[in-house]
Design an enzyme around this catalytic site. Structure first.
Site, PDB file in Angstrom:
ATOM      1  N   HIS A  63      22.263  22.123 -40.868  1.00 22.44           N
ATOM      2  CA  HIS A  63      22.594  23.488 -41.288  1.00 22.44           C
ATOM      3  C   HIS A  63      23.976  23.790 -40.697  1.00 22.44           C
ATOM      4  O   HIS A  63      24.093  24.010 -39.493  1.00 22.44           O
ATOM      5  CB  HIS A  63      21.573  24.489 -40.731  1.00 22.44           C
ATOM      6  CG  HIS A  63      20.165  24.203 -41.135  1.00 22.44           C
ATOM      7  ND1 HIS A  63      19.558  24.825 -42.210  1.00 22.44           N
ATOM      8  CD2 HIS A  63      19.240  23.357 -40.623  1.00 22.44           C
ATOM      9  CE1 HIS A  63      18.311  24.374 -42.330  1.00 22.44           C
ATOM     10  NE2 HIS A  63      18.100  23.478 -41.367  1.00 22.44           N
ATOM     11  N   PHE A  64      25.007  23.753 -41.534  1.00 22.02           N
ATOM     12  CA  PHE A  64      26.378  23.946 -41.045  1.00 22.02           C
ATOM     13  C   PHE A  64      26.871  25.384 -41.255  1.00 22.02           C
ATOM     14  O   PHE A  64      28.002  25.711 -40.966  1.00 22.02           O
ATOM     15  CB  PHE A  64      27.323  22.925 -41.684  1.00 22.02           C
ATOM     16  CG  PHE A  64      27.254  21.550 -41.047  1.00 22.02           C
ATOM     17  CD1 PHE A  64      26.426  21.282 -39.969  1.00 22.02           C
ATOM     18  CD2 PHE A  64      28.037  20.514 -41.561  1.00 22.02           C
ATOM     19  CE1 PHE A  64      26.370  20.021 -39.384  1.00 22.02           C
ATOM     20  CE2 PHE A  64      27.989  19.249 -40.973  1.00 22.02           C
ATOM     21  CZ  PHE A  64      27.156  18.992 -39.896  1.00 22.02           C
ATOM     22  N   ASN A  95      20.026  27.115 -47.072  1.00 25.10           N
ATOM     23  CA  ASN A  95      19.797  28.478 -46.565  1.00 25.10           C
ATOM     24  C   ASN A  95      21.031  29.074 -45.886  1.00 25.10           C
ATOM     25  O   ASN A  95      21.015  29.440 -44.723  1.00 25.10           O
ATOM     26  CB  ASN A  95      18.585  28.517 -45.637  1.00 25.10           C
ATOM     27  CG  ASN A  95      18.650  27.497 -44.518  1.00 25.10           C
ATOM     28  OD1 ASN A  95      19.060  26.372 -44.711  1.00 25.10           O
ATOM     29  ND2 ASN A  95      18.219  27.901 -43.338  1.00 25.10           N
ATOM     30  N   HIS A 237      11.094  16.883 -40.505  1.00 26.93           N
ATOM     31  CA  HIS A 237      10.818  17.201 -39.091  1.00 26.93           C
ATOM     32  C   HIS A 237       9.334  17.303 -38.711  1.00 26.93           C
ATOM     33  O   HIS A 237       8.840  18.364 -38.344  1.00 26.93           O
ATOM     34  CB  HIS A 237      11.565  18.446 -38.634  1.00 26.93           C
ATOM     35  CG  HIS A 237      11.564  19.634 -39.545  1.00 26.93           C
ATOM     36  ND1 HIS A 237      10.451  20.091 -40.195  1.00 26.93           N
ATOM     37  CD2 HIS A 237      12.564  20.499 -39.872  1.00 26.93           C
ATOM     38  CE1 HIS A 237      10.761  21.151 -40.897  1.00 26.93           C
ATOM     39  NE2 HIS A 237      12.036  21.424 -40.716  1.00 26.93           N
ATOM     40  N   ASN A 284      11.847  25.550 -35.239  1.00 29.36           N
ATOM     41  CA  ASN A 284      10.737  25.546 -36.189  1.00 29.36           C
ATOM     42  C   ASN A 284      10.810  24.243 -36.987  1.00 29.36           C
ATOM     43  O   ASN A 284      11.837  24.014 -37.610  1.00 29.36           O
ATOM     44  CB  ASN A 284      10.838  26.722 -37.174  1.00 29.36           C
ATOM     45  CG  ASN A 284      10.776  28.067 -36.487  1.00 29.36           C
ATOM     46  OD1 ASN A 284      10.372  28.186 -35.338  1.00 29.36           O
ATOM     47  ND2 ASN A 284      11.197  29.099 -37.188  1.00 29.36           N
ATOM     48  N   ASP A 311      18.305  18.022 -37.828  1.00 28.84           N
ATOM     49  CA  ASP A 311      18.047  19.434 -38.151  1.00 28.84           C
ATOM     50  C   ASP A 311      19.001  20.330 -37.352  1.00 28.84           C
ATOM     51  O   ASP A 311      18.619  21.391 -36.861  1.00 28.84           O
ATOM     52  CB  ASP A 311      16.591  19.816 -37.880  1.00 28.84           C
ATOM     53  CG  ASP A 311      16.209  21.177 -38.473  1.00 28.84           C
ATOM     54  OD1 ASP A 311      16.974  21.684 -39.324  1.00 28.84           O
ATOM     55  OD2 ASP A 311      15.176  21.738 -38.076  1.00 28.84           O
TER      56      ASP A 311
END
Length: 446
Positions: A63-64, A95, A237, A284, A311
């Site tokens: 997630h960048f 997202n 994950h 999460n 992740d």
């Protein structure tokens, strides 16, 4: 004009073997691998004596934060950290703000990366309860896959309509990656602890709120649906020992329709670390027990789990310092993942060959990435040199993430990445970056 680089005397790790040899790179590609390659004029030579040469890691889940959340991170800062950490290709999640749930919004992210990413890149298309028509336009040759959140990790990207879910699984031949946590279970557990503690729930209850039951319920349901519909499913994950028994190791990877991933933090931390690390290790799914960690390692080593990923999900320290219900989940990992796994090699938990299989070869196979993930003639020269005898300690001064912190701060690693090549270009060299050259969009053999 041909640009040539010769890597000499490396311990080359590739396809379950380690051998000493030389690798010749011309422009973007590996053109020759041999025990010894003679030095010719106009060739830049790197002496890799004592170092391991591995393919660049392909991180299938990051997630960048760009667009829309760039106070935490952006594609430039995090891809730079990734390259310094030996990751040469990444697959980023949908997202962001706006979420990548239309083809135009997805292409906007590719456009940003083409100008700013130090590593090679792809982005996943985000499925929702109401965008099936748009989802089916996704091009399998230049987009990594579809991402579905089956737990509310990201608010309104939750896909909780079972009819829609079955339709998505039935309608696309693309790889579907899923975040599996049962939302009803999590809500019920959260309310129970809020009734007792209010918003300031002690962190030790995080893995009880986001429990083994919540994970298993969701992942088993997704697997059942994949079997029913014939969908190509990849479960992100895993965090529990129990879930590992849902996956097979009795068939070759190439024949698997259902595959699994584990992340570095679930292989490194346990619930015993919450007392010291607090919300810095709030993820999460949650980091769980020592038994779970041991079960994940066992499944990774016996091939029920196929990929190691990060992740990578940075937040600012200010955000992380909130009380339990307001502190976001996720943490930055791309700069330290490969060296953390190499630490486990030193401890005798995993072999270098197996680590390379899980970080480099298998992501390339599972996503069918074109000409990457291996040290082979004719493949892109995405290569990493690791010095196994160079100690260094993670500190604020050497962290490259925009958020400025790491869950590994204070950890002394005994291996160090010294060189990273992306498409034949030496992008990272002992702390110095070539900032002129950018990565390429990943293509897929589908």
């Amino acid at each position: 004009m041909t640009k040539s680089t010769l890597i000499k005397n490396a311990k080359i790790v590739n396809e379950k073997s380690i051998f000493k040899g030389d690798v010749l790179i011309e422009n973007e590609f590996i053109v020759k691998i041999a025990d010894e390659i003679s030095i010719s004029e106009n060739v830049e030579v790197i002496d890799a004596s004592g170092k391991y040469l591995i393919p660049g890691m392909i991180d299938d889940q990051v997630h960048f934060r760009e667009p829309g959340l760039t106070h935490k991170a952006n594609i430039a800062t995090e891809s730079k950290a990734a390259v310094a950490g030996g990751i040469t290709s990444f697959i980023e999640m949908p997202n962001t703000v706006p979420q990548a749930t239309t083809q135009n919004l997805l292409e906007d992210k590719f456009e940003i990366a083409s100008k700013t990413s130090y590593a090679n890149y792809s982005f996943m298309f985000g499925g929702t309860n109401d965008n099936l028509e748009e989802l089916l336009k996704t091009n399998p040759k230049n987009v990594a896959g579809i991402k579905l959140f089956l737990g509310s990790s990201t608010g309104n990207m939750l896909v909780d309509n079972e009819e829609v879910l079955e339709k998505i699984f039935s309608s696309t031949k693309m790889l579907i990656s899923v975040h599996c946590e049962d939302e009803a279970t999590i809500r019920r557990n959260t309310e129970k602890f809020k009734a007792e503690y209010g918003d300031d729930i002690p962190l030790k209850y995080h893995p009880i709120i986001r429990s083994e039951e919540a994970c298993y319920l969701s992942s088993s349901k997704a697997i059942e649906l994949a079997k029913k519909t014939g969908a190509r499913l990849h479960v992100f994950h895993l965090s529990t020992e129990k879930e590992t028994h849902l996956f097979r190791n009795d068939i070759p990877l190439e024949e698997k329709q259902i595959t699994a991933e584990v992340c570095v933090h679930h292989l490194w931390f346990t619930d015993a670390d919450y007392e010291k690390k607090g919300t810095l290790i709030k993820w999460n799914p949650a980091v769980k027990t020592q038994k779970d960690k041991e079960g994940l390692w066992k499944a990774l080593l016996d091939d029920r789990i196929d990929i190691i990923a990060t992740d990578h999900a940075p937040h600012t320290l200010e955000e992380k310092e909130n009380v339990y219900t307001k502190a976001p989940s996720g943490g930055p990992l791309v700069q330290h993942a490969v060296t953390a796994v190499f630490e486990k090699v030193k401890e005798g938990i995993i072999s270098i060959e197996k680590a390379v299989e899980k970080m480099c070869h298998n992501p390339a196979k599972i996503f069918k990435v074109e000409k990457r993930g291996f040290i082979k003639e004719g493949f892109y020269a995405d290569l990493v040199l690791i010095d196994p005898a160079q100690n260094w300690t993670v500190s604020k001064e050497n962290i490259l993430y925009k958020c400025g912190w790491s869950p590994f701060e204070g950890v002394e690693f005994s291996s160090k990445i010294t060189h990273t090549f992306v498409n034949g270009n030496l992008i990272y060299n002992n702390g110095t970056f070539n900032e002129e050259i950018k990565g390429k969009r990943l293509l897929f053999n589908r």
